[in-house]
Every structure is written in C-alpha cells, then in structure tokens.
Design an enzyme around this catalytic site. Structure first.
Site, PDB file in Angstrom:
ATOM      1  N   HIS A  99     -62.511 -51.997  45.849  1.00  0.00           N
ATOM      2  CA  HIS A  99     -62.568 -53.042  44.829  1.00  0.00           C
ATOM      3  C   HIS A  99     -64.017 -53.477  44.575  1.00  0.00           C
ATOM      4  O   HIS A  99     -64.405 -53.744  43.430  1.00  0.00           O
ATOM      5  CB  HIS A  99     -61.755 -54.255  45.269  1.00  0.00           C
ATOM      6  CG  HIS A  99     -60.273 -54.065  45.198  1.00  0.00           C
ATOM      7  ND1 HIS A  99     -59.631 -53.559  44.095  1.00  0.00           N
ATOM      8  CD2 HIS A  99     -59.291 -54.330  46.106  1.00  0.00           C
ATOM      9  CE1 HIS A  99     -58.326 -53.525  44.307  1.00  0.00           C
ATOM     10  NE2 HIS A  99     -58.092 -53.970  45.530  1.00  0.00           N
ATOM     11  N   HIS A 110     -65.607 -50.878  42.394  1.00  0.00           N
ATOM     12  CA  HIS A 110     -65.042 -50.965  41.041  1.00  0.00           C
ATOM     13  C   HIS A 110     -65.679 -52.124  40.285  1.00  0.00           C
ATOM     14  O   HIS A 110     -66.008 -52.012  39.092  1.00  0.00           O
ATOM     15  CB  HIS A 110     -63.529 -51.152  41.158  1.00  0.00           C
ATOM     16  CG  HIS A 110     -62.780 -50.844  39.903  1.00  0.00           C
ATOM     17  ND1 HIS A 110     -61.408 -50.920  39.824  1.00  0.00           N
ATOM     18  CD2 HIS A 110     -63.184 -50.473  38.661  1.00  0.00           C
ATOM     19  CE1 HIS A 110     -61.005 -50.594  38.612  1.00  0.00           C
ATOM     20  NE2 HIS A 110     -62.070 -50.330  37.881  1.00  0.00           N
ATOM     21  N   HIS A 135     -60.077 -49.969  51.583  1.00  0.00           N
ATOM     22  CA  HIS A 135     -59.379 -50.397  50.366  1.00  0.00           C
ATOM     23  C   HIS A 135     -60.166 -51.506  49.663  1.00  0.00           C
ATOM     24  O   HIS A 135     -60.443 -51.421  48.450  1.00  0.00           O
ATOM     25  CB  HIS A 135     -57.982 -50.887  50.732  1.00  0.00           C
ATOM     26  CG  HIS A 135     -57.203 -51.427  49.582  1.00  0.00           C
ATOM     27  ND1 HIS A 135     -56.164 -50.747  49.001  1.00  0.00           N
ATOM     28  CD2 HIS A 135     -57.303 -52.601  48.893  1.00  0.00           C
ATOM     29  CE1 HIS A 135     -55.670 -51.453  48.001  1.00  0.00           C
ATOM     30  NE2 HIS A 135     -56.343 -52.598  47.924  1.00  0.00           N
ATOM     31  N   GLU A 136     -60.499 -52.541  50.409  1.00  0.00           N
ATOM     32  CA  GLU A 136     -61.200 -53.662  49.795  1.00  0.00           C
ATOM     33  C   GLU A 136     -62.579 -53.254  49.280  1.00  0.00           C
ATOM     34  O   GLU A 136     -63.027 -53.739  48.233  1.00  0.00           O
ATOM     35  CB  GLU A 136     -61.310 -54.826  50.784  1.00  0.00           C
ATOM     36  CG  GLU A 136     -59.988 -55.393  51.264  1.00  0.00           C
ATOM     37  CD  GLU A 136     -59.101 -55.904  50.134  1.00  0.00           C
ATOM     38  OE1 GLU A 136     -59.616 -56.180  49.026  1.00  0.00           O
ATOM     39  OE2 GLU A 136     -57.882 -55.998  50.351  1.00  0.00           O
TER      40      GLU A 136
END
Length: 735
Positions: A505, A508, A501-502
């Site tokens: 980021h 992104h 998940h991290e």
C-alpha cells in the site's frame, strides 16, 4: 486494510480520504465540529503548508499541536472554498478541471491529516482536535454536491479533445453529483445532508469505541503453556500469581494459536468478540437503518446497490455470483480440512461431540503444519526479528523497483517512529515520504493499515518554472512486537506477510504519476485497491527473497532452504477454511446492507453464521460490534477476495519472468500502481498482462493442496542470481 489504506473513501463523498490495509482504520470519533468556513473566502497568501511541506512535523512542532491541527484543517477548507469559486468562474476546460481537482486535494489535506493524527497521536487532546476535521470536510462535500453552479460548470466541459484522464475526471464527477443528490428538491437535499452527518458521526463513534476497547483476562502460568518463550518473557507473572492477557492483537492471537488450554483460549476469544459490544451493537443497527434510508432517498434498492455502483463489481448480483463461485470451488476442500482437524482432536482425546470454535482453527492448523510438514512456527519466528524484516522489505522493494530509502530527521509523534524518504535510484529524484509506526502504545490504532497523509498530483504552477510533482506522504501503522535488549521482537510469518502487504500500500500511494490528485496513488476502485498489496505478499514466501533477510536472531544464519520448502509445502494448509471465513465476512456484510435494515443484528449474525461457518457459534459474543470493516468497507468486504483474484493474475507475470526482474517491476510500476485511479482497473490489467484479466490463477490457487517435498542433503543458502527460486527445482512458479 488487508486495510488494510489503509483516509477512508466514504460512500457519500468522492473526495473522502482513503486509508488502506488489512483492517480499515477507524474514522475519527466525533467531537464538537469546527464551524464551517464562510463562503467565498480565499485562503491567505501565507497558507502553503499542505502543498509545500509535510504538515505533520509542522503541527507537531507547534506550541499547541491541538490548535495547530485545527488551523491546518480550517486552512485546507478555505482552500477548498476558494477552488470552488474558481470552478464556477473558470474559462475553459483546463481551468475548470484544475480548480475541481484542487477541491479534491484540499479536502484530502483536511481529512487525511485529521484521521491520521486521531489514530496515532499519544495526546488525547490532539486526537480529539484531529477528530473535528473529518465532519467539517464531509459537511463541505455534502454542500458541494448540492451546488448546481459547480455541477453545471463541469457539465459544460466539452469531452471532445480531452485526454483520457481528464475525461474520466469529468464523467466520475458528474456521476458522483448524481449519487449525492443532484436534481433533488431543496427539502430532500437537506434531508440527505442530515443523513450524511448522522452516518458519519455514528460510524466514527463505532470505530472509536472499538479502538478504545481493551478487555483482558488473567491467566495462570499453566493456562499459558504452549506460548512462545518470547511472548512469555514479555508477559511476566503479576503479584497475584497470574498474567494479564489483553484482547490486543499481539496478546490475543498467539494465545488462540498456541495455548494448549483451549478453555482459556475460548475465554479470551469471548472477550475478543465482545470488544465495544455494549455500545457498538446498537450503533450498528442505527447506522444500517440510516444507510438504507439514504439509499432509498437516492433511488437505489439497497445500500449495497448504492455502494457497488462505482466499483468493478457494479452491482450486488455480480458479487453474489462471484462469492457463490468461490463457495463451490472450496466446499469439498473445507470438508477435507475439517476432517484433518478432527483427526488432530482425536489424537488429543477430545470428544467428537465437543464443539469446535472459530478460535481453535489456527491452533489445529499449526499442529498439522508441524506434525505433517515439520513446520514449527515458533522456530520459524526466530528468523523474523522485526528490525531485520523491516530492512529486508526495504532492500527487496528497493532493488525490485529501483528505489532507495533514506532516513529523514524530522519531528515525529512518538520516539520509535521512523521517517523515510523514497528516492528514485536512477534519477535521484525524491518521490515521497513515509513513516514507520510499527509498535503498540496506549491510545494508538490497534490493527495494521497504511494512512495516506498527502496524495500526489502534477503541479503546473508557472511560478515553479516547470511541471513538478506534489510529493505524497503516507504512514504504515502496525502493532508488531518490539525488540529490546531483554526480548527480541520476533514476528510470526503471518505478521511478516502482513508487513509486506502493508508496504505494498505504501508503494501504491507513493509511486503514483497521475495528473490529478483525485486519482493519486491508492485512489482507485475499492474492490481493486487490495490487489497490489496482496500480490506483494508473495515476496514473503519466495526463498529467493527470504534468504536475503530471514536471519536467526541469535546466530545470524539465514533461514534454511529446507525449512522454506516445508513452509511452502504447508502454505495451503487451511486455505479452504480461511477462504470460508472470508465468505462468511463478505456474506454478513452484504446481508446487513440488503433488504430491510435489521433491528436484531445478533440474530442475523447467527443466521449467516449457521449458513456459512463450520464452527459452533460462541453464545454471548457479538462479533458484529468488533467488525470494523463495516465502517469503511461497508457492502464491500467481498473486495478482499475479488482483489485476491486480481493479485494472483498480476503475479502470474512475475512468476513467469522472475520475482526480482526489474524490467517486469518497472512495467508494473508504470502501468498499474503508477496510474492510480486515472484509468479503470480493467484497462490497467490488460495493459500490464497483455490480455484481459481472468481468474485462472486464482482458481489454481484455491485448488492448490499441501504437498510433502523432499529434503535435500545439503541445501544451499547462497543468494541466487539467475532469477530462479532456490527452493524449487525449476523456474519460479506459484507457491
């Protein structure tokens, strides 16, 4: 914050830095502010660090890093002031918008670096110095939005003939002037500035109090029966014959999940939900009152209405309708899962009238996964040594997006921090840099988040000869177990999912191609920002990807596909209760920010708890004082569920075309994460999906039930090359 990006987008500032992640990082705690720079002072010619080099090593290498971070922030604010002067003096749209965007970049350089170093630097003196950056940048932003000359210069830009990104830059800017008091009289603007300053400083205090609070309980070895061997090995018995267990995540969460002594788990959970409560409960009530006052001053019925206006949801009524729809979808499932837990409790001879607490949920769900599906979470963790997981994430995302990750030798703030640069595999162009800061240490941010350190934009300075990109920089900050020669750093599968998940980021943030820094990377609507990261979590569940990196820490054998099948069959165990908890958090957040501000946040917490949570309330606890998202995701916690609905729809294309399909990934990179905030999320989704976004995949996800799967006689472990998932009988599908 997830966080979870992860400086934070403060409600009153379009330019505030943005941190994402599972839990949003704390704003820096207040310190004596640096004096605001005098107006109309151009930066000295030598001031180039934030644009040309990574400011972090420059600051760390200075003889006095604390003074260096202050100089960095002061220089960035001088650059912002020079850009403000250029906006007013600009001739034509191109000059006006370039200067306006330079203000955004300069303020980001101030807040990003300050917030980051305040969260991770081991020296309290440096952390305190870094905390001064945010308030001065926020004061500048408040003053900027009161500058009628700047607003008039932007309003004079003709929209006809502008490209879509430039048009959005103008319209968003004018909207934010209105949201920050344009048109108010001087006295009201002064009141607004006072409110902004008070809100920001109290929010910093709240999060810093939470970050500084580490409570503990001493446990006997018997009270810790059931804990994994690796956890016990890292928690030796002290001279008093007991083990010190803290409220830090790596300590507490395994206790909640594994401790057979539920009375001890309850004792620790009581401490966990009282972190910083002695200070933060009062602070929260003060902040809620200030936010409500500000919203009314600006003409909004509530803080929730103010916050949601620029987001995908647009207004609280739409959010409530969304949450009500989820509640109806999971209501029956929640009842079934509670009955399953009661069956487990009966087997343990726990009286039916004995309270069930929130801390007990993961304990019983773990028993259900093992007892009904054969998933032993302690065994699973043996395949997830932290170093192997890190290498696997780099390999998988590298192959998927056509990237290479190269270690970089540069100064870092701690010895176990690892810097990497990201390189496009095809062009060999360096795209950005990030830091791995994965393990706990004293004084460090305690959760998981990605911090932006510098954003990206197109640089069009003629001196460069041709347009180029400002290289973005980020840091992934977590608190995962650390491997040593005596104890392997074994991660739970939930932690592995968090890692993916991290890292979503990070991608992104680093793969942005927007023209303007205002829209760089993760500078998107807050209720959209978690979607790309939540989608990447799926790569932690696919056998096609797991067999690439999930290796037994002792034998090196890949994770058996039979075990992966069982994990996926049991994946949806507790999904109803997990979703119910998200509904509680979102509802509590909205309730705090609608209507008249409460003077008794504990009473209101209990009221919301009784309506939305199926567990007994643990008297004497003050969860609201530990709810850090109230200081960054305020009136926006619903965004996690909102973004998950988007993530499931985004994933539907990978599901159809292949988890490791480079063409699909390239399209996703170009049309979604690469675009940043340069277009509305609905536009990005339609371009990638070929249709408007819908929640069909999300509803299917909510309806998915645990299912027993057959175990093959001899599961293969060879990495597939067909695009199919070896733990499935057909093409890759949702799991």
């Amino acid at each position: 914050m997830p966080r979870m990006l992860r400086a934070r987008l403060l409600a009153f500032s379009v330019f505030a830095a943005f941190t994402v992640g599972c839990g949003a990082p704390p704003p820096p705690a207040p310190a004596k502010p640096v004096a605001p720079p005098p107006p109309k002072v151009a930066p000295p010619a030598a001031y180039v660090a934030p644009l040309v080099v990574d400011a972090i090593p420059e600051i760390l290498a200075a003889g006095d890093p604390a003074a260096a971070v202050v100089r960095h922030c002061e220089g960035s604010l001088r650059a912002a002031e020079a850009a403000r002067v250029r906006v007013v003096a600009a001739k034509g749209a191109t000059e006006t918008l370039a200067a306006w965007d330079d203000i955004s970049l300069a303020l980001r350089n101030t807040q990003d670096v300050g917030e980051f170093l305040a969260a991770v630097h081991p020296d309290a003196k440096v952390r305190d110095a870094a905390k001064t950056c945010g308030p001065t940048a926020e004061a500048f932003t408040t003053k900027l939005h009161a500058d009628e000359a700047v607003r008039a210069a932007l309003a004079a830009v003709p929209l006809a003939g502008l490209d879509a990104e430039s048009t959005k830059l103008v319209t968003d800017a004018l909207r934010d002037f209105k949201r920050n008091g344009a048109g108010l009289d001087a006295a009201t603007k002064a009141k607004l500035a006072t409110l902004n300053d008070a809100i920001a400083k109290k929010a910093q205090d709240f999060e810093q109090n939470l970050g500084d609070s580490t409570l503990s309980v001493d446990a006997t070895p018997k009270e810790l029966e059931g804990l994994p061997a690796a956890w016990l090995a890292s928690h030796p018995v002290g001279a008093n014959g007991k083990v010190r267990v803290t409220t830090n995540y790596p300590d507490a969460f395994p206790v909640f999940q594994y401790a057979k002594d539920r009375a001890f788990a309850k004792t620790l959970f009581t401490q966990f939900d009282n972190r910083a409560a002695d200070k933060n409960v009062t602070l929260l009530e003060e902040i809620l009152a200030l936010r409500a006052e500000k919203a009314k001053l600006l003409g909004y019925p509530s803080w929730a209405a103010y916050v949601e206006e620029p987001r995908m949801a647009h207004d609280p009524a739409r959010v409530h309708a969304f949450l009500d729809g989820i509640r109806k979808s999971v209501d029956a499932r929640v009842k079934t899962e509670l009955a399953d837990i009661e069956t487990e409790r009966k087997g343990l001879k726990i009286p039916k009238d004995a309270p069930l607490y929130a801390a007990d949920r993961t304990f019983y769900e773990d028993r259900i996964r093992e007892g009904r599906f054969g998933v032993d979470s302690k065994l699973v963790s043996k395949y997830f040594e932290v170093g192997g997981v890190k290498r696997g994430i780099l390999e998988i995302t590298g192959d998927l997006f056509g990237l290479d990750f190269r270690p970089v030798k540069t100064a870092t703030w701690a010895t176990d921090v690892e810097p990497y640069e990201v390189v496009d595999r095809k062009t060999q162009q360096v795209l950005g840099r990030f830091y791995f800061d994965l393990h706990p240490r004293e004084g460090k941010y305690k959760h998981a988040a990605v911090f932006g350190i510098r954003t990206t934009k197109t640089l069009e300075d003629p001196a460069l000869g041709k347009p180029t990109r400002l290289l973005p920089i980020a840091a992934i900050v977590c608190n995962f177990p650390k491997s040593s020669k005596d104890s392997p750093g074994l991660m739970s599968h939930q932690e592995v999912t968090t890692f993916f998940h991290e890292f979503g980021h990070v991608l992104h943030h680093l793969l942005g191609t927007s023209r303007y820094a205002t829209f760089g990377g993760t500078e998107v609507a807050r209720d959209f920002v978690e979607a790309p990261s939540q989608m990447l979590e799926e790569w932690a569940w696919s056998a096609e990807t797991l067999v690439r990196f999930a290796k037994h820490y002792e034998t090196g054998e890949p994770i058996p596909l039979d075990l992966v099948r069982k994990m996926r069959a049991a994946r949806s165990v507790g999904r109803g209760l997990t979703t119910q908890r998200q509904l509680f958090l979102a509802t509590l957040d909205l309730t705090y920010h609608e209507g008249e501000p409460t003077k008794d946040s504990t009473a209101l917490l209990k009221e919301v708890w009784a309506k939305t949570m199926p567990y007994a309330y643990l008297e004497g606890t003050h969860f609201q004082g530990t709810f850090g998202h109230l200081m960054g995701y305020d009136a926006g916690y619903y965004g996690y569920a909102w973004a998950l609905a988007i993530a499931r729809d985004l994933f539907s294309r990978f599901e159809k075309e292949g988890m490791m399909n480079p063409a699909t990934a390239a399209d996703y990179r170009a049309k979604v994460i690469g675009r940043g905030g340069s277009a509305e999320p609905d536009v990005l989704l339609k371009e990638f999906l070929g249709r408007p976004f819908n929640d069909a995949a999300f509803q299917a996800y909510l309806a998915e039930r645990p299912a027993i799967v057959a175990t093959p006689a001899a599961p293969a472990t060879k990495l597939p090359t067909t695009g199919k998932d070896p733990a499935k009988k057909g093409p890759a599908k949702a799991h």
